[in-house]
Scaffold this motif. Structure first.
Motif, PDB file in Angstrom:
ATOM      1  N   VAL A 232      37.279  42.281  43.613  1.00  0.00           N
ATOM      2  CA  VAL A 232      38.693  41.900  43.606  1.00  0.00           C
ATOM      3  C   VAL A 232      38.912  40.707  42.692  1.00  0.00           C
ATOM      4  CG1 VAL A 232      40.630  41.096  45.002  1.00  0.00           C
ATOM      5  CG2 VAL A 232      39.030  42.743  45.953  1.00  0.00           C
ATOM      6  N   GLU A 233      39.941  40.804  41.855  1.00  0.00           N
ATOM      7  CA  GLU A 233      40.408  39.689  41.044  1.00  0.00           C
ATOM      8  C   GLU A 233      41.723  39.193  41.632  1.00  0.00           C
ATOM      9  OE1 GLU A 233      39.369  38.045  38.318  1.00  0.00           O
ATOM     10  OE2 GLU A 233      37.478  39.139  38.098  1.00  0.00           O
ATOM     11  N   VAL A 234      41.883  37.881  41.761  1.00  0.00           N
ATOM     12  CA  VAL A 234      43.099  37.300  42.336  1.00  0.00           C
ATOM     13  C   VAL A 234      43.714  36.325  41.335  1.00  0.00           C
ATOM     14  CG1 VAL A 234      44.114  36.075  44.293  1.00  0.00           C
ATOM     15  CG2 VAL A 234      42.060  37.483  44.632  1.00  0.00           C
ATOM     16  N   ASP A 235      45.015  36.434  41.154  1.00  0.00           N
ATOM     17  CA  ASP A 235      45.712  35.527  40.250  1.00  0.00           C
ATOM     18  C   ASP A 235      47.148  35.371  40.746  1.00  0.00           C
ATOM     19  OD1 ASP A 235      46.224  33.846  38.105  1.00  0.00           O
ATOM     20  OD2 ASP A 235      45.313  35.197  36.634  1.00  0.00           O
ATOM     21  N   PHE A 236      47.926  34.526  40.069  1.00  0.00           N
ATOM     22  CA  PHE A 236      49.326  34.366  40.438  1.00  0.00           C
ATOM     23  C   PHE A 236      50.191  34.348  39.184  1.00  0.00           C
ATOM     24  CE2 PHE A 236      48.069  30.029  39.557  1.00  0.00           C
ATOM     25  CZ  PHE A 236      49.195  29.433  39.005  1.00  0.00           C
ATOM     26  N   CYS A 237      51.452  34.683  39.368  1.00  0.00           N
ATOM     27  CA  CYS A 237      52.395  34.672  38.257  1.00  0.00           C
ATOM     28  C   CYS A 237      53.730  34.154  38.749  1.00  0.00           C
ATOM     29  CB  CYS A 237      52.552  36.061  37.649  1.00  0.00           C
ATOM     30  SG  CYS A 237      53.372  37.260  38.742  1.00  0.00           S
ATOM     31  N   MET A 238      54.617  33.866  37.795  1.00  0.00           N
ATOM     32  CA  MET A 238      55.960  33.407  38.095  1.00  0.00           C
ATOM     33  C   MET A 238      56.979  34.373  37.477  1.00  0.00           C
ATOM     34  SD  MET A 238      55.599  30.703  39.922  1.00  0.00           S
ATOM     35  CE  MET A 238      54.382  29.433  40.322  1.00  0.00           C
ATOM     36  N   ARG A 239      58.039  34.629  38.207  1.00  0.00           N
ATOM     37  CA  ARG A 239      59.096  35.493  37.656  1.00  0.00           C
ATOM     38  C   ARG A 239      59.757  34.827  36.452  1.00  0.00           C
ATOM     39  NH1 ARG A 239      62.216  37.329  35.017  1.00  0.00           N
ATOM     40  NH2 ARG A 239      63.918  38.793  35.407  1.00  0.00           N
ATOM     41  N   TYR A 240      59.961  33.523  36.542  1.00  0.00           N
ATOM     42  CA  TYR A 240      60.558  32.768  35.442  1.00  0.00           C
ATOM     43  C   TYR A 240      59.593  31.654  35.050  1.00  0.00           C
ATOM     44  CZ  TYR A 240      64.402  34.931  37.972  1.00  0.00           C
ATOM     45  OH  TYR A 240      65.184  35.823  38.659  1.00  0.00           O
ATOM     46  N   GLY A 241      59.419  31.435  33.758  1.00  0.00           N
ATOM     47  CA  GLY A 241      58.496  30.399  33.324  1.00  0.00           C
ATOM     48  C   GLY A 241      57.062  30.903  33.277  1.00  0.00           C
ATOM     49  N   ASN A 242      56.114  29.986  33.431  1.00  0.00           N
ATOM     50  CA  ASN A 242      54.696  30.304  33.259  1.00  0.00           C
ATOM     51  C   ASN A 242      53.876  29.994  34.513  1.00  0.00           C
ATOM     52  OD1 ASN A 242      54.807  31.025  30.389  1.00  0.00           O
ATOM     53  ND2 ASN A 242      55.410  28.888  30.112  1.00  0.00           N
ATOM     54  N   PRO A 243      52.776  30.748  34.725  1.00  0.00           N
ATOM     55  CA  PRO A 243      52.309  31.887  33.933  1.00  0.00           C
ATOM     56  C   PRO A 243      53.195  33.117  34.143  1.00  0.00           C
ATOM     57  CG  PRO A 243      50.927  31.616  35.875  1.00  0.00           C
ATOM     58  CD  PRO A 243      51.864  30.448  35.866  1.00  0.00           C
ATOM     59  N   SER A 244      53.542  33.776  33.072  1.00  0.00           N
ATOM     60  CA  SER A 244      54.479  34.895  33.140  1.00  0.00           C
ATOM     61  C   SER A 244      53.846  36.115  33.810  1.00  0.00           C
ATOM     62  CB  SER A 244      54.946  35.278  31.738  1.00  0.00           C
ATOM     63  OG  SER A 244      53.891  35.874  31.000  1.00  0.00           O
ATOM     64  N   THR A 245      54.692  36.938  34.371  1.00  0.00           N
ATOM     65  CA  THR A 245      54.225  38.172  35.019  1.00  0.00           C
ATOM     66  C   THR A 245      53.485  39.064  34.030  1.00  0.00           C
ATOM     67  OG1 THR A 245      56.101  38.083  36.534  1.00  0.00           O
ATOM     68  CG2 THR A 245      54.965  40.207  36.314  1.00  0.00           C
ATOM     69  N   GLU A 246      54.046  39.201  32.836  1.00  0.00           N
ATOM     70  CA  GLU A 246      53.441  40.076  31.834  1.00  0.00           C
ATOM     71  C   GLU A 246      52.050  39.595  31.438  1.00  0.00           C
ATOM     72  OE1 GLU A 246      54.253  41.750  27.288  1.00  0.00           O
ATOM     73  OE2 GLU A 246      55.878  40.792  28.411  1.00  0.00           O
ATOM     74  N   SER A 247      51.902  38.289  31.217  1.00  0.00           N
ATOM     75  CA  SER A 247      50.601  37.764  30.779  1.00  0.00           C
ATOM     76  C   SER A 247      49.540  37.940  31.857  1.00  0.00           C
ATOM     77  CB  SER A 247      50.731  36.289  30.398  1.00  0.00           C
ATOM     78  OG  SER A 247      51.019  35.482  31.534  1.00  0.00           O
ATOM     79  N   VAL A 248      49.921  37.760  33.107  1.00  0.00           N
ATOM     80  CA  VAL A 248      48.949  37.877  34.195  1.00  0.00           C
ATOM     81  C   VAL A 248      48.538  39.331  34.409  1.00  0.00           C
ATOM     82  CG1 VAL A 248      48.589  37.551  36.675  1.00  0.00           C
ATOM     83  CG2 VAL A 248      49.666  35.747  35.318  1.00  0.00           C
ATOM     84  N   LEU A 249      49.489  40.256  34.392  1.00  0.00           N
ATOM     85  CA  LEU A 249      49.144  41.668  34.568  1.00  0.00           C
ATOM     86  C   LEU A 249      48.282  42.161  33.407  1.00  0.00           C
ATOM     87  CD1 LEU A 249      52.445  43.207  35.989  1.00  0.00           C
ATOM     88  CD2 LEU A 249      50.356  42.618  37.220  1.00  0.00           C
TER      89      LEU A 249
ATOM     90  N   VAL B 133      32.305  48.471  29.044  1.00  0.00           N
ATOM     91  CA  VAL B 133      33.648  48.199  29.553  1.00  0.00           C
ATOM     92  C   VAL B 133      33.507  47.427  30.862  1.00  0.00           C
ATOM     93  CG1 VAL B 133      34.686  50.241  28.511  1.00  0.00           C
ATOM     94  CG2 VAL B 133      33.729  50.392  30.814  1.00  0.00           C
ATOM     95  N   PRO B 134      34.530  46.683  31.249  1.00  0.00           N
ATOM     96  CA  PRO B 134      34.448  45.941  32.507  1.00  0.00           C
ATOM     97  C   PRO B 134      34.335  46.892  33.687  1.00  0.00           C
ATOM     98  CG  PRO B 134      36.295  45.168  31.160  1.00  0.00           C
ATOM     99  CD  PRO B 134      35.801  46.450  30.558  1.00  0.00           C
ATOM    100  N   PRO B 135      33.626  46.494  34.737  1.00  0.00           N
ATOM    101  CA  PRO B 135      33.563  47.326  35.939  1.00  0.00           C
ATOM    102  C   PRO B 135      34.937  47.416  36.574  1.00  0.00           C
ATOM    103  CG  PRO B 135      32.619  45.162  36.364  1.00  0.00           C
ATOM    104  CD  PRO B 135      32.854  45.244  34.889  1.00  0.00           C
ATOM    105  N   ALA B 136      35.245  48.553  37.160  1.00  0.00           N
ATOM    106  CA  ALA B 136      36.552  48.751  37.778  1.00  0.00           C
ATOM    107  C   ALA B 136      36.731  47.812  38.962  1.00  0.00           C
ATOM    108  CB  ALA B 136      36.694  50.200  38.229  1.00  0.00           C
ATOM    109  N   LYS B 137      37.893  47.167  39.018  1.00  0.00           N
ATOM    110  CA  LYS B 137      38.206  46.239  40.093  1.00  0.00           C
ATOM    111  C   LYS B 137      39.613  46.495  40.610  1.00  0.00           C
ATOM    112  CE  LYS B 137      35.354  42.450  38.267  1.00  0.00           C
ATOM    113  NZ  LYS B 137      35.352  41.015  37.849  1.00  0.00           N
ATOM    114  N   VAL B 138      39.921  45.819  41.701  1.00  0.00           N
ATOM    115  CA  VAL B 138      41.277  45.807  42.234  1.00  0.00           C
ATOM    116  C   VAL B 138      41.832  44.402  42.040  1.00  0.00           C
ATOM    117  CG1 VAL B 138      42.722  46.009  44.298  1.00  0.00           C
ATOM    118  CG2 VAL B 138      40.835  47.615  43.924  1.00  0.00           C
ATOM    119  N   GLY B 139      43.043  44.309  41.536  1.00  0.00           N
ATOM    120  CA  GLY B 139      43.676  43.018  41.333  1.00  0.00           C
ATOM    121  C   GLY B 139      44.682  42.712  42.434  1.00  0.00           C
TER     122      GLY B 139
END
Length: 360
Positions: free
Chosen positions: A125-142, A25-31
């Protein structure tokens, strides 16, 4: 501690106390997820319509009853507005990358944040970004964060001032995504940071740098925020008050008098009374009062977008010049300035307390 995994090879591991034949399994991280408003995928009619439909159907943005609002939205507003909005986006579009400036800047902010956090915490730590509307969507990033082993997530709406149509709806979308997960990660939603000293300092720095390059010193600095209906203020939304405090703290940091700095609000639409004064009208009135040289900035936006690059630099600019103004200077949003990233990093580090430390 977040280390619930023993690494067997780079990028994989096994659970502590698990048998030796347990699947890797992947090692535990903080996003860390930076969340911004959103952007259409393109400027054509149907791309704009999809984006505007999602945005204007959000109850946090327009809270009228569906039976009253949706027929008006779908049958009237969305037959015309995608054309005008598409034209506005075309005027600011990043043609080289075929995307909106908001998307370009949010990605740049994320990359700089990731580099800073990697220096402090390595690969934890993993870092990413999402958009409330449009892409990349919040659901896909989480979902992607969870698949990478993020058992804990700092969710960071990039709105310095808390607002129901901004911060709250970003959080709503994150929690809706969590509702679909069988195994939810722990999550911390970052609160408003409008009075954080590093944020105020970055705003002040941007003004000082801009003023240093002007041939004629502005007689008025207009601090323009996105508006909200006055009803929101009366119903307890703190946005208006936090905007006023942002202006005051920045003005005091700059050592400017009350007479040199005004607060105004832009982007009004619909029949309701909105908080004011309205920026487009206020700058025209300033010109008529003899303020021929003004500067304007938008501290509520963490990145330049259609409301700043098109509305302020075109519509509001034209209003001032047509009323007799001579010099209209726009001070860009903080975008991916290093002092802005420093401020955002300070906020993130505060939220990481108890989850990670640089000395671990």
């Amino acid at each position: 501690m977040v280390d619930s995994v023993v690494k067997d090879q780079p990028g994989e591991g096994r659970l502590v106390h698990a048998p030796s034949d347990h699947p890797a399994v992947p090692p535990a991280k903080v996003g860390v997820v930076l969340a911004n408003l959103g952007t259409p995928d393109a400027t054509d009619y149907w791309s704009m319509r999809r984006y505007l439909s999602e945005f204007l159907s959000d109850k946090r943005v327009v809270d009228y009853a569906n039976w009253k609002w949706q027929p008006l939205l779908q049958l009237i507003i969305l037959t015309k507005r995608p054309f005008s909005s598409g034209k506005a986006y075309k005027s600011i579009w990043n043609n080289e990358k075929n995307e909106s400036p908001l998307l370009t800047t949010t990605r740049a902010q994320t990359e700089k944040m990731a580099a800073r956090l990697k220096t402090l915490y390595g690969d934890r730590v993993e870092v990413d970004f999402c958009m409330r509307y449009g892409n990349p969507s919040t659901e896909s990033v989480l979902k992607r964060m969870q698949e990478k082993g993020c058992e804990r997530i700092v969710f960071f709406p990039l709105y310095p001032q808390y607002g129901s149509p901004t911060t709250a709806t970003a959080n709503d979308q994150a929690f809706r995504a969590l509702m679909k997960m069988k195994w939810q990660p722990y999550i911390r939603a970052v609160p408003a940071y409008f009075e954080h000293p590093a944020y105020i300092q970055a705003l002040a720095n941007s003004v000082l740098e801009a003023y240093g390059g002007f041939e004629t010193r502005p007689t008025k600095l207009v601090v323009s925020y996105h508006g909200v209906p006055e009803r929101y203020l009366l119903e307890g939304d703190p946005y208006h008050c936090q905007c006023q405090k942002t202006t005051r703290l920045m003005r005091e940091k700059l050592g400017l008098s009350k007479e040199e700095v005004d607060t105004a609000f832009q982007s009004q639409f619909g029949p309701e009374k909105w908080v004011g004064p309205q920026t487009v009208d206020h700058v025209a009135e300033l010109a008529k009062q003899g303020h021929k040289h003004i500067a304007i900035m938008s501290p509520a936006f963490s990145a330049d977008c259609v409301e700043t690059l098109e509305e302020i630099k075109e519509e509001i600019h034209d209003s001032f010049m047509e009323a007799g103004g001579e010099t209209f200077s726009y001070i860009p949003c903080l975008n991916d300035r290093d002092d802005h990233i420093d401020a955002l990093l300070a906020v993130v580090n505060n939220e990481l307390a108890g989850w990670l430390s640089a000395s671990q």
